[in-house]
Structure formats: structure tokens, C-alpha cells
Design an enzyme around this catalytic site. Structure first.
Site, PDB file in Angstrom:
ATOM      1  N   SER A 181       6.561   1.998   3.737  1.00 60.75           N
ATOM      2  CA  SER A 181       6.234   0.584   3.546  1.00 60.75           C
ATOM      3  C   SER A 181       7.365  -0.376   3.860  1.00 60.75           C
ATOM      4  O   SER A 181       7.107  -1.536   4.147  1.00 60.75           O
ATOM      5  CB  SER A 181       5.744   0.367   2.114  1.00 60.75           C
ATOM      6  OG  SER A 181       6.639   0.929   1.180  1.00 60.75           O
ATOM      7  N   HIS A 209      -0.525   2.231   3.710  1.00 59.62           N
ATOM      8  CA  HIS A 209      -0.282   1.320   4.836  1.00 59.62           C
ATOM      9  C   HIS A 209      -0.927   1.804   6.130  1.00 59.62           C
ATOM     10  O   HIS A 209      -0.735   1.187   7.171  1.00 59.62           O
ATOM     11  CB  HIS A 209       1.218   1.137   5.059  1.00 59.62           C
ATOM     12  CG  HIS A 209       1.829   0.150   4.110  1.00 59.62           C
ATOM     13  ND1 HIS A 209       1.645  -1.209   4.227  1.00 59.62           N
ATOM     14  CD2 HIS A 209       2.588   0.322   3.012  1.00 59.62           C
ATOM     15  CE1 HIS A 209       2.282  -1.835   3.262  1.00 59.62           C
ATOM     16  NE2 HIS A 209       2.865  -0.928   2.494  1.00 59.62           N
ATOM     17  N   LYS A 240      -4.846  -3.410   0.614  1.00 54.13           N
ATOM     18  CA  LYS A 240      -4.096  -3.883   1.792  1.00 54.13           C
ATOM     19  C   LYS A 240      -5.074  -4.238   2.905  1.00 54.13           C
ATOM     20  O   LYS A 240      -5.659  -5.310   2.855  1.00 54.13           O
ATOM     21  CB  LYS A 240      -3.056  -2.835   2.165  1.00 54.13           C
ATOM     22  CG  LYS A 240      -1.950  -2.835   1.105  1.00 54.13           C
ATOM     23  CD  LYS A 240      -0.859  -1.826   1.299  1.00 54.13           C
ATOM     24  CE  LYS A 240       0.222  -2.088   0.250  1.00 54.13           C
ATOM     25  NZ  LYS A 240       0.748  -0.884  -0.365  1.00 54.13           N
TER      26      LYS A 240
HETATM   27  C1  LIG Z   1       1.119  -0.676  -1.794  1.00 51.07           C
HETATM   28  C2  LIG Z   1       1.344   0.762  -1.886  1.00 51.07           C
HETATM   29  C3  LIG Z   1       0.797   1.501  -2.931  1.00 51.07           C
HETATM   30  C4  LIG Z   1       0.105   0.828  -4.092  1.00 51.07           C
HETATM   31  O1  LIG Z   1      -1.144   0.358  -3.745  1.00 51.07           O
HETATM   32  P1  LIG Z   1      -1.824  -0.780  -4.659  1.00 51.07           P
HETATM   33  O2  LIG Z   1      -3.263  -0.654  -4.345  1.00 51.07           O
HETATM   34  O3  LIG Z   1      -1.213  -2.074  -4.247  1.00 51.07           O
HETATM   35  O4  LIG Z   1      -1.510  -0.427  -6.072  1.00 51.07           O
HETATM   36  C5  LIG Z   1       0.959   2.868  -2.930  1.00 51.07           C
HETATM   37  N1  LIG Z   1       1.641   3.486  -1.941  1.00 51.07           N
HETATM   38  C6  LIG Z   1       2.197   2.813  -0.927  1.00 51.07           C
HETATM   39  C7  LIG Z   1       2.921   3.546   0.149  1.00 51.07           C
HETATM   40  C8  LIG Z   1       2.073   1.426  -0.869  1.00 51.07           C
HETATM   41  O5  LIG Z   1       2.645   0.757   0.118  1.00 51.07           O
END
Ligand SMILES: *Cc1c(COP(=O)(O)O)cnc(C)c1O
Length: 392
Positions: A181, A209, A240
Site C-alpha cells: 500500500s 489494493h 477501496k
Molecule cells: C486498506 C487496507 C486494509 C484495510 O482495509 P479496510 O477495508 O480499509 O479496513 C487491509 N490491507 C491492506 C493492504 C490495505 O491497504
């Protein structure tokens, strides 16, 4: 009377002195490619709204319909009285999308990672994890009580050594983010999967992602590398590219059945409001019906990345729409971010502890909804500010 929380002032002053105290900018209005933050209209390069669906008419209509027909809350934990038909419908759609036997919804991607790892492993087991894996994987590992072995970022040989030396463990799990990320690079998944198979380890990929971004119709890195059926646990987020809120685990039926009985976020925290599940369901369907969304995301990604590279910025090892602009020192990253904001571009500075000390950066994420004009204006601002700060 002494205040037992007085020590917080000291901690906060410490953050202020180091230039690390930051209150998040305030978004006024919807999450859009050009949005209003802190009273200023800016080109928004800081969201994870990859496909520009956060304010999409079809998703909003789905949410509104669910509110009208099903109300605003599920009223209970899933395993007590909050298991709604819309949750199950979304899980069935996600299983078709991910090409797995089953999926299980969680309230967030964070809960999916932490809850799954903690439910599956315990102190007789070993977790082998990339050093840049998401915080929720690390927290799950801590909660599980299993032994943690961390390998240097994407170092396949080191991961293999850790698997070999862990042979006596009851169970081993090899975990990686699909797309990282903060750097936007992609895991060496084919090698990791082969290794896990050779050693009999459980293979888990966090595709937060990559879902809606990579692979056919955005099925993720497992699809991108043609590894269907060889990754036991895929985690995805609905927060996302799918523009709402939630997470899920995709895998076998027994995996999902077990987690429904043992994953603590499922057992002790209320399930999604029906509107949240409904907009996610609409998003998963929309992404499959309109492949041009993902094409536009990648066209924009190439255009913006090439622009930054041609100017001479260091964009690290990124291979995806996440493009860091490396600054190094903490204050320099913050200064770059602040000056860009004044110039009408919102690109967040990312500093320790989110990234290692000395690797501070400004992180950009373009979306399918940005126009070429937006991106060119952003590139012009980067060029001007980059020169001022002698980054280029
Ligand atoms: C954003 C993210 C999460 C968490 O996801 P949410 O739905 O925002 O809680 C988990 N793993 C990675 C790699 C992320 O970038």
C-alpha cells in the site's frame, strides 16, 4: 488532583517537535477526483477511490433502495440475529467474482485480516510474513500468539529459509500483501505460492489494493498471475475500489464455515447495515459490466507515472496506480505535500511510523475518474514544487 492522562501532553509535544503532529484534512462534500479539503478545491490524489465509484449514481441508488426496504441497521451480530439476505447475496457475488467456493464478509478489511489470522493460528504455529505487510496482518499475528517470522520485503529466498527452518511447527502460514500500500509494488506471488505448496504451508494474500484494480475485471493478483485454486485465503476490501466499507475472505467452504464460528469480529461486532452491503454488491456488478473503468484507471496511471519519471522524480518501485514520490527526510515530504496543497493538489505526505524513517514520501493514487486535464495540472504543480525543493 493529578490528571493520569497528563503524559499525553508530553507525547504530543514530542510529535509536534518532530513535525509529526497532523490532524487529517477535512473533506467537505463527496469523495471526488476534484474535492474540497480544508476549504480549498484541490485535485485529489490521496484517496483509494480507484474507480471513482464513491459518489456513483448507481451505487447510491442501491444504498437508498436498501434503506427504504431494509432499514438502516442489521440490529445484531451476524451470528446472533444480524444475518441478512443482502449479506449472503453479496457473499455469493463475491465468490463468483473471486472464483472461489465461498466468501465471508467482515466489517472491514482490517477486521478480515486480523480476525482471520487470529482465528486460524495459535501458539504452536508459525506465521511467515513480508516486512511491509499491512498493520492488520501484524495485529492478527500478535493476537494469534503464533511465532512471527518476518522476511525482508519481497525476498523469496529469505521466505524459503524461514519456511524450511519452521518445519517442526504444527502449521505454517505464508502471508503477503498482493499490492503493497505504501510502495505500489506487487508481491512475487507465483514463487511464494510454489514455495508454500512444496512446504505444505497455508498461503494467504491480502488483495486490498488489487481488488477492482488488477487481473481480469479486477479479480486481484491471484487472477493476474493465474493462480486460481492455489491460494488458500484471499482477503479483499470493499472500502477501496468498491468505494464503500467492508472486507471479505475468499476461499474454500470449510474455511468460511470455520471462520463463521471462530472469527471474533464476526462473533462480537454487528454486521453491515444493509445499505452498505447493497452498494458494495452494486459496485462488484458494475465493475464486471464496465471493464472500461479499469482500463481508464491504468491509462491514467501510465500517463501520470511517465510524467513524474520524465521530470526526474524518484517514484520507487511502483507498478500500480499507487505512485510514491520519494522525499527521504520527514520534513521534506511534509513540505512537498503542503506546497502541493497550496498549488491545488492534495497528495498526502507519508512518514514514520507508516513507512520506515528516512523513507518519507508523498503518496499519489490516480483514479479512473481523473481527466487528463486534472492530471496535467497535477504534474505541472509537481514540477514547480519539485524544483523549489530541489527534488528534481
Ligand atoms: C486498506 C487496507 C486494509 C484495510 O482495509 P479496510 O477495508 O480499509 O479496513 C487491509 N490491507 C491492506 C493492504 C490495505 O491497504
Amino acid at each position: 488532583m493529578t490528571n493520569p492522562l497528563a503524559y499525553l501532553e508530553g507525547e504530543l509535544n514530542d510529535l509536534r517537535e518532530k513535525g509529526l503532529f497532523r490532524w487529517p484534512r477535512l473533506l467537505e462534500g463527496p469523495q471526488e477526483p476534484v474535492a474540497r479539503y480544508d476549504g480549498r478545491e484541490v485535485i485529489n490524489l490521496s484517496s483509494n477511490n480507484y474507480l471513482g465509484l464513491a459518489n456513483h449514481a448507481r451505487l447510491k441508488a442501491a444504498a437508498r433502495r436498501a434503506v427504504d426496504e431494509l432499514g438502516v441497521g442489521s440490529g445484531a451480530v451476524r451470528t446472533i440475529a444480524g444475518n441478512m439476505a443482502i449479506h449472503q447475496e453479496l457473499e455469493e457475488e463475491l465468490a463468483r467474482f473471486k472464483r472461489t467456493e465461498a466468501t465471508l464478509l467482515y466489517q472491514s478489511g482490517f477486521a478480515a485480516n486480523a480476525g482471520t489470522v487470529a482465528a486460524l493460528l495459535s501458539k504452536e504455529d508459525v506465521i511467515i510474513s513480508d516486512e511491509l505487510n499491512h498493520a492488520s496482518i501484524i495485529d492478527g499475528a500478535r493476537l494469534s500468539g503464533a511465532e512471527k517470522k518476518i522476511y525482508p520485503h519481497k525476498d523469496v529466498a529469505a521466505a524459503r529459509r524461514l519456511l524450511e527452518e519452521s518445519r517442526g511447527a504444527r502449521r505454517m502460514i505464508l502471508i503477503t500483501d498482493g499490492v503493497f500500500s505504501m510502495d505500489g509494488d506487487i508481491a512475487p506471488l507465483p514463487d511464494l505460492v510454489s514455495m508454500a505448496e512444496e512446504r505444505g504451508a497455508i498461503m494467504m494474500v491480502d488483495d486490498a489494493h488489487a481488488s477492482g484494480v488488477m487481473g481480469q475485471h479486477g479479480r486481484g493478483t491471484v487472477d493476474h498471475f493465474h493462480l486460481h485454486g492455489r491460494v488458500h485465503i484471499q482477503v479483499g476490501t470493499l472500502s477501496k475500489a468498491f468505494a464503500g466499507q467492508g472486507g471479505y475472505v475468499a476461499g474454500s467452504r470449510p474455511l468460511v464455515d470455520y471462520l463463521m464460528h471462530r472469527a471474533r469480529p464476526l462473533l462480537f461486532s454487528t454486521s453491515h447495515p444493509p445499505s452498505v452491503a447493497a452498494s458494495a454488491l452494486a459496485a462488484v456488478r458494475l465493475v464486471q459490466e464496465e471493464p472500461e473503468l479499469i482500463e481508464r484507471l491504468w491509462d491514467n496511471t501510465r500517463f501520470f507515472k511517465n510524467g513524474l519519471s520524465e521530470m526526474g522524480f524518484n517514484t520507487g518501485t511502483s507498478e500500480t496506480p499507487i505512485t510514491p514520490v520519494m522525499a527521504g527526510e520527514e520534513r521534506l515530504a511534509s513540505e512537498l505535500s503542503d506546497r502541493l496543497f497550496t498549488a491545488g493538489v492534495f497528495a498526502l505526505g507519508i512518514v514514520f511510523p507508516t513507512v520506515p524513517r528516512g523513507k518519507a514520501r508523498v503518496r499519489t493514487i490516480v483514479t479512473a475518474a481523473h481527466t487528463r486535464t486534472h492530471l496535467q495540472r497535477a504534474l505541472d504543480a509537481f514540477e514547480r514544487v519539485g524544483r523549489e525543493l530541489k527534488l528534481i
